[in-house]
Design an enzyme around this catalytic site. Structure first.
Site, PDB file in Angstrom:
ATOM      1  N   GLN A 198      32.400  74.636  42.943  1.00  0.00           N
ATOM      2  CA  GLN A 198      32.249  75.432  44.160  1.00  0.00           C
ATOM      3  C   GLN A 198      31.158  74.876  45.079  1.00  0.00           C
ATOM      4  OE1 GLN A 198      30.588  79.593  44.191  1.00  0.00           O
ATOM      5  NE2 GLN A 198      32.713  80.126  44.677  1.00  0.00           N
ATOM      6  N   GLY A 222       9.902  57.368  78.080  1.00  0.00           N
ATOM      7  CA  GLY A 222      11.160  57.604  77.394  1.00  0.00           C
ATOM      8  C   GLY A 222      11.798  58.859  77.938  1.00  0.00           C
ATOM      9  N   SER A 223      11.452  60.012  77.357  1.00  0.00           N
ATOM     10  CA  SER A 223      11.956  61.282  77.878  1.00  0.00           C
ATOM     11  C   SER A 223      11.473  61.526  79.306  1.00  0.00           C
ATOM     12  CB  SER A 223      11.507  62.431  76.966  1.00  0.00           C
ATOM     13  OG  SER A 223      12.077  62.298  75.679  1.00  0.00           O
ATOM     14  N   GLU A 282      20.031  58.793  74.380  1.00  0.00           N
ATOM     15  CA  GLU A 282      20.552  59.519  75.554  1.00  0.00           C
ATOM     16  C   GLU A 282      19.882  60.882  75.717  1.00  0.00           C
ATOM     17  OE1 GLU A 282      22.057  57.693  77.324  1.00  0.00           O
ATOM     18  OE2 GLU A 282      23.118  56.261  76.088  1.00  0.00           O
ATOM     19  N   ILE A 325      16.713  48.069  75.183  1.00  0.00           N
ATOM     20  CA  ILE A 325      17.860  47.783  76.031  1.00  0.00           C
ATOM     21  C   ILE A 325      19.032  47.286  75.188  1.00  0.00           C
ATOM     22  CG2 ILE A 325      18.701  46.536  78.044  1.00  0.00           C
ATOM     23  CD1 ILE A 325      16.409  48.627  78.525  1.00  0.00           C
ATOM     24  N   GLU A 375      11.268  52.635  79.288  1.00  0.00           N
ATOM     25  CA  GLU A 375      10.105  51.755  79.193  1.00  0.00           C
ATOM     26  C   GLU A 375       9.241  52.202  78.036  1.00  0.00           C
ATOM     27  OE1 GLU A 375       8.093  51.570  82.966  1.00  0.00           O
ATOM     28  OE2 GLU A 375       9.904  50.913  84.043  1.00  0.00           O
TER      29      GLU A 375
END
Length: 384
Positions: free
Chosen positions: A280, A130-131, A364, A156, A126
């Site tokens: 290199q 979040g977290s 996620e 979503i 929402e």
């Protein structure tokens, strides 16, 4: 733990690699820059059974293991990361139904999830949670044989093209801790009070709409409750373990794309009378990229393998997601550096990898949340 792929997994890897090389890579940038939904590709994914790849054969799925799922997500993301995102939310919804739904719910929904007749995702986040997902404000109040839902969801995936979603909402707003009041419901688009809001414009992760969803006195039949009231947060955490394996595999696939594009470019690009792959400074970048990709893949397979064996894998999934997502962001950045000025243009796909990679460190569960998950589990395991 031995991560040598078996014959079926190797065959799957070959099949997916050919599909991506033939059907995805040639058109991915065109779709992505237009922010257009890749309907022909998604249709082919459905025909291949990918929307039911890890669902039981008894319900129309392919019954693949989670290592195979990681292979699918890596190969899709090698071509275009958004394709693995279309699968992720859908399969988390399907797994929650498989693991916690009634037999009647499984018979009704799982075959249509596997065929992609019903397709959708997870309605968890929402605007103000979040977290801190447990602080969600969306409520579901039981009235007779229906739950009346009010609230809004944010970010979503599959909101526009999907038709079925796993909704997380509070059925008890007073209980503490807050997560004990959260329940899970199967919710189909089209019910009165279900409104898809604005398409949220994004830095990357284009081609599929990420939208707000508003629920206003939206009524859900009581038999759409998944499991028990107040258990939804526990259910979604178990699904997020699989989601984190998906994100880790996406990181491996996209970092591999950056590496493969970069080593090809370095061998073809000449400066100061020689291929830049002879320098290199370029060689060190390529060596680091390849090493980190291999390490991330092994972490991802370890998490997936533990899930296949029915073992707890929140630690391993968190580690894989954390390392692979941050590694991918670094690999995409180095890919641009190797391409030089051309890497900053839309003429090369590496600019897309760079934009898409950032999603993986926040989706996620952010990198910070992963570190919390990892640390808490380590403190449980190591007590002196």
């Amino acid at each position: 733990m031995d991560f040598t792929l078996n014959e079926a997994q190797l065959q799957l890897q070959t099949t997916m690699r050919r599909f991506v090389e033939r059907e995805v890579i040639p058109v991915a940038s065109e779709y992505e820059h237009a922010d257009a939904y890749p309907e022909p590709i998604v249709k082919q994914m459905a025909e291949m059974g990918l929307f039911g790849c890890i669902l039981p054969a008894a319900y129309g799925g392919q019954e693949m293991d989670f290592v195979s799922y990681a292979i699918i997500c890596e190969e899709l993301s090698r071509g275009w990361m958004s394709l693995a995102g279309i699968l992720n939310s859908h399969l988390m919804m399907a797994l929650m139904t498989q693991w916690y739904g009634t037999e009647e719910q499984k018979r009704e929904y799982l075959p249509t999830f596997a065929s992609s007749e019903r397709r959708g995702g997870l309605m968890l986040t929402e605007a103000n949670s979040g977290s801190d997902a447990a602080s969600m404000r969306t409520t579901a109040v039981l009235q007779g044989d229906e739950y009346v839902v009010n609230g809004s969801k944010m970010f979503i995936t599959n909101a526009e093209r999907g038709n079925t979603f796993m909704l997380l909402a509070k059925t008890d707003t007073e209980i503490r801790p807050q997560h004990r009041g959260i329940s899970a419901f199967l919710l189909e688009k089209g019910r009165p009070g279900f409104h898809v809001g604005r398409n949220i414009k994004k830095l990357g992760y284009k081609g599929l709409r990420t939208c707000e969803i508003h629920l206003e006195d939206c009524r859900i039949p009581r038999d759409c409750l998944i499991g028990k009231e107040g258990e939804g947060f526990k259910y979604v955490l178990s699904a997020l373990e699989v989601g984190r394996i998906n994100i880790a595999a996406r990181g491996v696939g996209m970092a591999r794309a950056a590496f493969e594009d970069s080593i090809r470019y370095a061998q073809q690009r000449e400066q100061f009378g020689q291929s830049i792959s002879n320098f290199q400074g370029i060689q060190f970048k390529l060596a680091d990229m390849a090493t980190h990709i291999e390490a991330a893949r092994l972490l991802t397979y370890q998490a997936a393998s533990k899930r296949d064996h029915g073992e707890r894998c929140d630690l391993e999934a968190g580690m894989a997601k954390l390392f692979a997502s941050e590694m991918c962001e670094k690999a995409a950045s180095e890919g641009i550096q190797i391409h030089g000025g051309y890497g900053y243009t839309e003429d090369f796909a590496v600019e897309r990898y760079y934009r898409d990679a950032k999603l993986l460190t926040v989706g996620e569960g952010t990198s910070e949340i992963q570190r919390i998950v990892i640390a808490r589990r380590l403190l449980e395991l190591y007590r002196f």
